[in-house]
Motif scaffolding. Structure first.
Motif, mmCIF file in Angstrom:
data_model
loop_
_atom_site.group_PDB
_atom_site.id
_atom_site.type_symbol
_atom_site.label_atom_id
_atom_site.label_comp_id
_atom_site.label_asym_id
_atom_site.label_seq_id
_atom_site.Cartn_x
_atom_site.Cartn_y
_atom_site.Cartn_z
ATOM 1 N N ASN A 154 -25.340 49.428 19.098
ATOM 2 C CA ASN A 154 -24.152 50.125 18.593
ATOM 3 C C ASN A 154 -22.901 49.802 19.397
ATOM 4 O O ASN A 154 -21.839 50.384 19.146
ATOM 5 C CB ASN A 154 -24.390 51.638 18.619
ATOM 6 N N GLY A 155 -23.025 48.889 20.359
ATOM 7 C CA GLY A 155 -21.887 48.564 21.197
ATOM 8 C C GLY A 155 -21.003 47.494 20.586
ATOM 9 O O GLY A 155 -21.186 47.080 19.430
ATOM 10 N N THR A 156 -20.024 47.060 21.367
ATOM 11 C CA THR A 156 -19.107 46.013 20.930
ATOM 12 C C THR A 156 -19.884 44.787 20.471
ATOM 13 O O THR A 156 -20.804 44.334 21.148
ATOM 14 C CB THR A 156 -18.171 45.627 22.095
ATOM 15 N N PHE A 157 -19.540 44.283 19.295
ATOM 16 C CA PHE A 157 -20.185 43.098 18.711
ATOM 17 C C PHE A 157 -21.687 43.268 18.522
ATOM 18 O O PHE A 157 -22.433 42.294 18.454
ATOM 19 C CB PHE A 157 -19.916 41.839 19.550
ATOM 20 N N GLY A 158 -22.165 44.526 18.458
ATOM 21 C CA GLY A 158 -23.583 44.801 18.249
ATOM 22 C C GLY A 158 -24.418 44.792 19.503
ATOM 23 O O GLY A 158 -25.656 44.821 19.427
ATOM 24 N N GLY A 170 -15.237 37.263 25.785
ATOM 25 C CA GLY A 170 -14.678 37.482 24.466
ATOM 26 C C GLY A 170 -15.511 36.810 23.395
ATOM 27 O O GLY A 170 -16.272 35.875 23.669
ATOM 28 N N LEU A 171 -15.379 37.303 22.184
ATOM 29 C CA LEU A 171 -16.127 36.769 21.048
ATOM 30 C C LEU A 171 -15.610 35.378 20.691
ATOM 31 O O LEU A 171 -14.439 35.216 20.344
ATOM 32 C CB LEU A 171 -15.989 37.714 19.856
ATOM 33 N N TRP A 219 -34.012 39.881 26.668
ATOM 34 C CA TRP A 219 -34.908 40.416 25.637
ATOM 35 C C TRP A 219 -35.810 41.500 26.233
ATOM 36 O O TRP A 219 -36.160 41.454 27.416
ATOM 37 C CB TRP A 219 -35.797 39.298 25.084
ATOM 38 N N ARG A 220 -36.183 42.454 25.394
ATOM 39 C CA ARG A 220 -37.181 43.458 25.766
ATOM 40 C C ARG A 220 -38.042 43.762 24.544
ATOM 41 O O ARG A 220 -37.518 44.018 23.458
ATOM 42 C CB ARG A 220 -36.511 44.743 26.263
ATOM 43 N N ASP A 221 -39.351 43.677 24.725
ATOM 44 C CA ASP A 221 -40.305 43.981 23.647
ATOM 45 C C ASP A 221 -40.005 43.173 22.389
ATOM 46 O O ASP A 221 -40.067 43.682 21.260
ATOM 47 C CB ASP A 221 -40.292 45.476 23.330
ATOM 48 N N GLY A 222 -39.645 41.903 22.576
ATOM 49 C CA GLY A 222 -39.403 41.024 21.442
ATOM 50 C C GLY A 222 -38.064 41.209 20.761
ATOM 51 O O GLY A 222 -37.799 40.551 19.742
ATOM 52 N N GLU A 223 -37.207 42.076 21.310
ATOM 53 C CA GLU A 223 -35.900 42.336 20.702
ATOM 54 C C GLU A 223 -34.789 41.820 21.609
ATOM 55 O O GLU A 223 -34.801 42.049 22.820
ATOM 56 C CB GLU A 223 -35.709 43.841 20.458
ATOM 57 N N ASN A 224 -33.829 41.131 20.990
ATOM 58 C CA ASN A 224 -32.695 40.597 21.723
ATOM 59 C C ASN A 224 -31.739 41.735 22.086
ATOM 60 O O ASN A 224 -31.211 42.418 21.202
ATOM 61 C CB ASN A 224 -31.973 39.548 20.863
ATOM 62 N N LEU A 225 -31.504 41.951 23.365
ATOM 63 C CA LEU A 225 -30.642 43.039 23.817
ATOM 64 C C LEU A 225 -29.169 42.777 23.518
ATOM 65 O O LEU A 225 -28.339 43.679 23.683
ATOM 66 C CB LEU A 225 -30.822 43.260 25.325
ATOM 67 N N ILE A 228 -21.436 34.841 21.746
ATOM 68 C CA ILE A 228 -21.762 34.207 20.472
ATOM 69 C C ILE A 228 -22.610 35.185 19.676
ATOM 70 O O ILE A 228 -23.719 35.543 20.074
ATOM 71 C CB ILE A 228 -22.517 32.881 20.713
ATOM 72 N N LYS A 229 -22.080 35.627 18.552
ATOM 73 C CA LYS A 229 -22.750 36.653 17.758
ATOM 74 C C LYS A 229 -23.617 36.065 16.660
ATOM 75 O O LYS A 229 -24.653 36.633 16.293
ATOM 76 C CB LYS A 229 -21.695 37.584 17.136
ATOM 77 N N ALA A 230 -23.217 34.916 16.116
ATOM 78 C CA ALA A 230 -23.943 34.312 15.001
ATOM 79 C C ALA A 230 -25.341 33.878 15.428
ATOM 80 O O ALA A 230 -25.570 33.462 16.565
ATOM 81 C CB ALA A 230 -23.162 33.117 14.464
ATOM 82 N N GLY A 231 -26.287 33.961 14.496
ATOM 83 C CA GLY A 231 -27.656 33.551 14.798
ATOM 84 C C GLY A 231 -28.290 34.513 15.780
ATOM 85 O O GLY A 231 -28.270 35.733 15.595
ATOM 86 N N SER A 232 -28.846 33.979 16.859
ATOM 87 C CA SER A 232 -29.420 34.805 17.916
ATOM 88 C C SER A 232 -28.337 35.031 18.965
ATOM 89 O O SER A 232 -27.962 34.101 19.682
ATOM 90 C CB SER A 232 -30.630 34.105 18.540
#
Length: 426
Positions: free
Chosen positions: A253-257, A303-304, A242-248, A314-318
């Motif tokens: 815009n990369g693979t899987f967000g 892999g996803l 995390w950086r500045d409260g945001e999950n990296l 794991i993309k779902a949730g956080s």
């Protein structure tokens, strides 16, 4: 929490723990009346513990003394052990400096160094264990229902209720619990925390499960292999940056967000996985578990939602990554420190990720297997500059000494003999 408060709650003594380089939780205990002195001045503990092997053989000498100082901010009254409380510790030398071989002190430092890069981490463990109703050291599964079956939940419903009740009383937030694949096996997941608290909670959860098991006339093991030829116990790590409260690991815009730094954090870990196994899969029986097509993550791949990849995204949730190749013989402080150091190095060097794998890597030509035995993992560890620099000469020497002595101790034994020797050490 002061001594009078503890006494009023019926606590007579505090178990003060650290985890050694073989993955065994060691303890010194302080009666409540001397707890203030233990906090101020520490409890004596030999540095020889840095070189204990899982069977309690010792590879170091008797000279020297350290001071074991409990972290009372984490002090917890134990629900399944009346009269006892628990606190994790950091070991100091007699000049008041953190002992360079102390793994909890290491993790605190590595997390602080990552914060200097403007990055924090959130982490959690999935804990697998097997429960035996056998006499002595014999393993006899305490339940007989099918894997993941409701029958197993019914068979030991009272036992699992008491596990959950004890953990809730101790302030541990359990997100899910279920029967697992192996005979007598269960798994629970605990909520994400900062990395130090996550490792502390792993130690506390394991010892709580062990105590509740004994109260039910059962015996619990977190060993990576409980029955030769069977599925072992993993200890998967969930990790996000995390950086500045945001999950990296999301919103980019990369693979899987993935963001650029989120991908580099994962890349730093993936590139160093063979070396990291010396910290996260650190025992000879680890490699009886770490085999292809058993959901153990035996290949250098990500892999996803791929449970055969060493790193499951794991993309779902956080969004987070699950490190699947780590197991229950790991010292959680060492394992977590290694992951943070590798991820931080990945960001610093702008590491990239290969293409994700969407099938079992064992079926793909060119898949890179992780080390197939502990000796190969130690060799990779000794050749990994980031980990060597982060851990320092003294701790690296102690770790490699313990690993090499375990290899010699179990050399030439059959899988059945290895499992029998190590099953109840974890």
């Amino acid at each position: 929490m002061d001594s009078a408060n503890l006494t009023a709650r019926g606590v007579l003594a505090v178990a003060v723990t650290w985890v050694d380089n073989s993955g065994v939780t060691r303890v010194k205990a302080a009666p409540v009346g001397v707890l203030p002195n233990a906090v101020a001045n520490g409890i004596g503990a030999s540095p020889t513990f840095d070189r204990f092997v899982f069977d309690d053989s010792v590879t170091g000498g008797p000279i020297g003394d350290l001071r074991l100082k409990p972290d009372v901010s984490k002090l917890t009254v134990l629900a399944a052990q009346p009269g006892w409380a628990w606190a994790p510790a950091v070991r100091y030398d007699q000049d008041g400096n953190v002992h360079p071989g102390d793994s909890r002190g290491l993790l605190i430092r590595v997390a602080d160094e990552l914060a200097e890069q403007g990055v924090s981490a959130r982490a959690a463990f999935e804990i697998e264990w097997c429960v035996s109703k056998g006499e002595g050291d014999e393993f006899v599964p305490a339940c007989s229902g099918p894997a993941y079956g409701m029958i197993r939940l019914t068979e030991l419903g009272g036992y699992l209720h008491d596990v959950l009740d004890a953990l809730a009383t101790q302030g541990i937030h359990v997100e899910q619990i279920h029967p697992e694949y192996a005979p007598g096996q269960y798994e629970l997941s605990i909520a994400h925390q900062d990395p130090v608290t996550a490792a502390d909670h792993l130690v506390l959860v394991r010892e709580t499960i062990r105590a509740v098991s004994m109260n039910h006339g059962l015996r619990a093991t977190f060993a990576p292999k409980v029955v030769a030829g069977g599925v072992g116990n993993g200890c998967h790590v969930h990790l996000s940056a995390w950086r500045d409260g945001e999950n990296l690991m999301g919103g980019g815009n990369g693979t899987f967000g993935l963001t650029v730094d989120g991908a580099s954090f994962i890349g730093g870990i993936l590139n160093r996985l063979p070396a990291l196994l010396a910290l996260g899969a650190p025992s000879v029986p680890s490699y009886l578990r770490l085999v292809p097509s058993h959901w153990a993550g035996a290949f250098v791949a990500w892999g996803l939602e791929n449970r055969e990849a060493a790193l499951r995204f794991i993309k779902a949730g956080s969004p987070n990554i699950e490190i699947k190749c780590f197991d229950g013989s790991a010292n959680p402080y060492l394992a977590m420190a290694g992951l943070l150091a590798a991820g931080g190095a990945g960001i610093a060097e702008g590491a990239s990720l290969p293409e994700p794998v969407d099938t079992d890597p064992a079926t793909l030509a060119g898949s890179i297997p992780l080390p197939g035995h502990l000796g190969a993992a130690v060799e990779a560890f000794e050749a990994e500059p980031t980990l060597l620099a982060t851990l320092g000469v003294e701790l690296v020497d102690a770790i490699t000494s313990v690993r090499n002595n375990e290899i010699r101790l179990l050399d030439g034994l059959t899988p059945e003999e290895i499992v029998t020797r190590s099953r109840w050490s974890y």
